[in-house]
Design a protein around this motif. Structure first.
Motif, short mmCIF file in Angstrom:
data_model
loop_
_atom_site.label_atom_id
_atom_site.label_comp_id
_atom_site.label_asym_id
_atom_site.label_seq_id
_atom_site.Cartn_x
_atom_site.Cartn_y
_atom_site.Cartn_z
N UNK A 110 58.36 -12.17 -2.88
CA UNK A 110 59.81 -12.08 -3.03
C UNK A 110 60.48 -11.65 -1.73
N UNK A 111 61.66 -12.17 -1.47
CA UNK A 111 62.38 -11.86 -0.23
C UNK A 111 62.77 -10.40 -0.14
N UNK A 112 63.05 -9.79 -1.29
CA UNK A 112 63.48 -8.39 -1.34
C UNK A 112 62.28 -7.51 -1.68
N UNK A 113 61.83 -6.71 -0.72
CA UNK A 113 60.69 -5.83 -0.96
C UNK A 113 60.98 -4.77 -2.01
N UNK A 114 62.25 -4.51 -2.28
CA UNK A 114 62.63 -3.46 -3.25
C UNK A 114 62.99 -4.05 -4.61
N UNK A 115 62.72 -5.33 -4.82
CA UNK A 115 63.13 -6.00 -6.05
C UNK A 115 62.68 -5.25 -7.30
N UNK A 116 61.47 -4.76 -7.30
CA UNK A 116 60.90 -4.15 -8.49
C UNK A 116 61.66 -2.87 -8.90
N UNK A 117 62.32 -2.23 -7.96
CA UNK A 117 63.09 -1.03 -8.32
C UNK A 117 64.58 -1.30 -8.49
N UNK A 118 65.07 -2.45 -8.02
CA UNK A 118 66.51 -2.70 -8.05
C UNK A 118 66.93 -3.82 -9.01
N UNK A 144 54.88 -0.17 -1.76
CA UNK A 144 54.43 1.00 -2.51
C UNK A 144 55.57 1.96 -2.87
N UNK A 145 56.49 2.29 -1.97
CA UNK A 145 57.57 3.21 -2.37
C UNK A 145 58.37 2.70 -3.57
N UNK A 146 58.66 1.40 -3.59
CA UNK A 146 59.42 0.86 -4.72
C UNK A 146 58.57 0.83 -5.98
N UNK A 147 57.27 0.55 -5.85
CA UNK A 147 56.41 0.56 -7.03
C UNK A 147 56.30 1.97 -7.60
N UNK A 148 56.26 2.97 -6.75
CA UNK A 148 56.23 4.36 -7.23
C UNK A 148 57.49 4.66 -8.04
N UNK A 178 50.19 2.43 6.71
CA UNK A 178 50.38 3.41 5.64
C UNK A 178 49.62 3.11 4.35
N UNK A 179 48.74 2.09 4.39
CA UNK A 179 48.04 1.71 3.16
C UNK A 179 47.28 2.88 2.54
N UNK A 180 46.51 3.61 3.35
CA UNK A 180 45.65 4.66 2.79
C UNK A 180 46.47 5.75 2.11
N UNK A 181 47.56 6.18 2.74
CA UNK A 181 48.40 7.20 2.12
C UNK A 181 49.09 6.65 0.87
N UNK A 182 49.46 5.37 0.91
CA UNK A 182 50.10 4.76 -0.24
C UNK A 182 49.18 4.70 -1.45
N UNK A 183 47.91 4.39 -1.22
CA UNK A 183 46.93 4.37 -2.31
C UNK A 183 46.81 5.76 -2.93
N UNK A 184 46.75 6.77 -2.10
CA UNK A 184 46.66 8.14 -2.60
C UNK A 184 47.88 8.48 -3.46
N UNK A 185 49.05 8.05 -3.02
CA UNK A 185 50.28 8.33 -3.76
C UNK A 185 50.29 7.61 -5.11
N UNK A 186 49.90 6.34 -5.12
CA UNK A 186 49.88 5.58 -6.36
C UNK A 186 48.87 6.16 -7.35
N UNK A 187 47.71 6.50 -6.84
CA UNK A 187 46.65 7.01 -7.72
C UNK A 187 47.01 8.35 -8.34
N UNK A 188 47.88 9.10 -7.67
CA UNK A 188 48.23 10.44 -8.14
C UNK A 188 49.35 10.43 -9.19
N UNK A 189 49.95 9.28 -9.46
CA UNK A 189 51.03 9.23 -10.45
C UNK A 189 50.49 9.67 -11.82
#
Length: 280
Positions: A110-118, A144-148, A178-189
């Motif tokens: 998708x053209x908008x990386x933030x689509x999933x949150x907006x 990842x930020x928008x998926x969180x 930032x992939x590694x930090x993003x994985x840690x953030x997603x897994x901690x939800x």
């Protein structure tokens, strides 16, 4: 039972695979259950989850038609226009199919990386939750930020991250953040998202080996654990940089040699987790 949690079937003549071009010689042909059968039987994979590869409802119906006639297809993850007014009714209709198990909106394209949150998708997501259907998140690290934000908004939704969020393995150590930090953030939800151990070979340079894949597999295991990872082949996309048996065996070896994993953990990654997550 060993389950491949992520593979595809397609026919380019159907005309709705915008990303699939004739110059992609390894992929530009029909791939059906008969092509996969000898490959999965060689490594004792009994069932598979077939995932959409085109952003059309017609392709989802095509996959469901295949699933009705093919015992090895345990489930189908399809596509629905989640932001369309009729999406909830369409989800209701598709959910009447016993093998319809979830949706994937192809966020990476998708053209908008933030689509999933907006995007205006609240009614469709609520319908997925009501129908106990899964959500496959096809993302890169930039999503990842928008998926969180999205996952936090819908804690009841069962979400699985496809292909380990596609780490840029070909870039080596320079690409781990930032992939590694993003994985840690997603897994901690708190709702404990799942993740697919799939697609890694495609993100690596040609002729990658277990040594190259090991730090990425270990990072996923560290944060998601054996009970939230599920192995998938991503076949036939896998053919761009590997083969079915090669990826299967590499993943089995990396899990078998991991000091913290038991045989029951391997069984979970290679079948039981997919069965539970997708309600197979």
């Amino acid at each position: 039972m060993k389950i491949d949690a992520h593979q595809h079937y397609w026919d380019p003549a159907r005309g709705d695979y915008g990303w699939l071009k004739p110059e992609m010689q390894a992929l530009y042909r029909v791939f059906g259950p008969g092509d996969l059968k000898p490959l999965r039987e060689a490594v004792n994979v009994e069932r598979t989850v077939v995932v959409q590869a085109a952003p059309t409802v017609d392709e989802t119906r095509y996959l469901l038609d295949l699933a009705r006639a093919e015992e090895s297809i345990a489930g189908v993850v399809g596509w629905v226009p989640l932001d369309a007014p009729g999406a909830p009714d369409l989800i209701d209709e598709l959910a009447r199919e016993p093998k319809f198990k979830g949706v994937r909106p192809m966020l990476q394209d998708l053209a908008d990386d933030r689509w999933i949150e907006t995007a205006s998708i609240e009614p469709a997501i609520r319908k997925l939750i009501e129908r106990d259907l899964a959500f496959d998140a096809l993302i890169f690290a930039r999503h990842i930020p928008s998926l969180v934000t999205f996952a936090t908004r819908y804690p009841e939704l069962r979400i699985v991250i496809d292909h380990g969020a596609k780490p840029p393995i070909r870039d080596g150590d320079a690409g781990r953040q930032p992939w590694a930090d993003g994985i840690e953030q997603l897994a901690a939800l708190p709702q404990k998202l799942s993740c697919k151990l799939s697609g890694l070979v495609t993100e690596a340079a040609p002729q990658c080996d277990e040594k190259i894949l090991k730090p990425y597999v270990e990072h996923l295991l560290k944060h998601f654990g054996a009970q939230r990872l599920m192995w998938g082949s991503d076949w036939p996309v896998l053919n761009l940089n590997g083969d079915y048996a090669g990826w299967h065996d590499a993943a089995r070896t990396l899990c078998a040699h991991h000091p913290d994993l038991k045989k029951t953990d391997e069984d979970a990654i290679f079948g039981a987790n997919a069965r539970t997550f997708y309600r197979l």
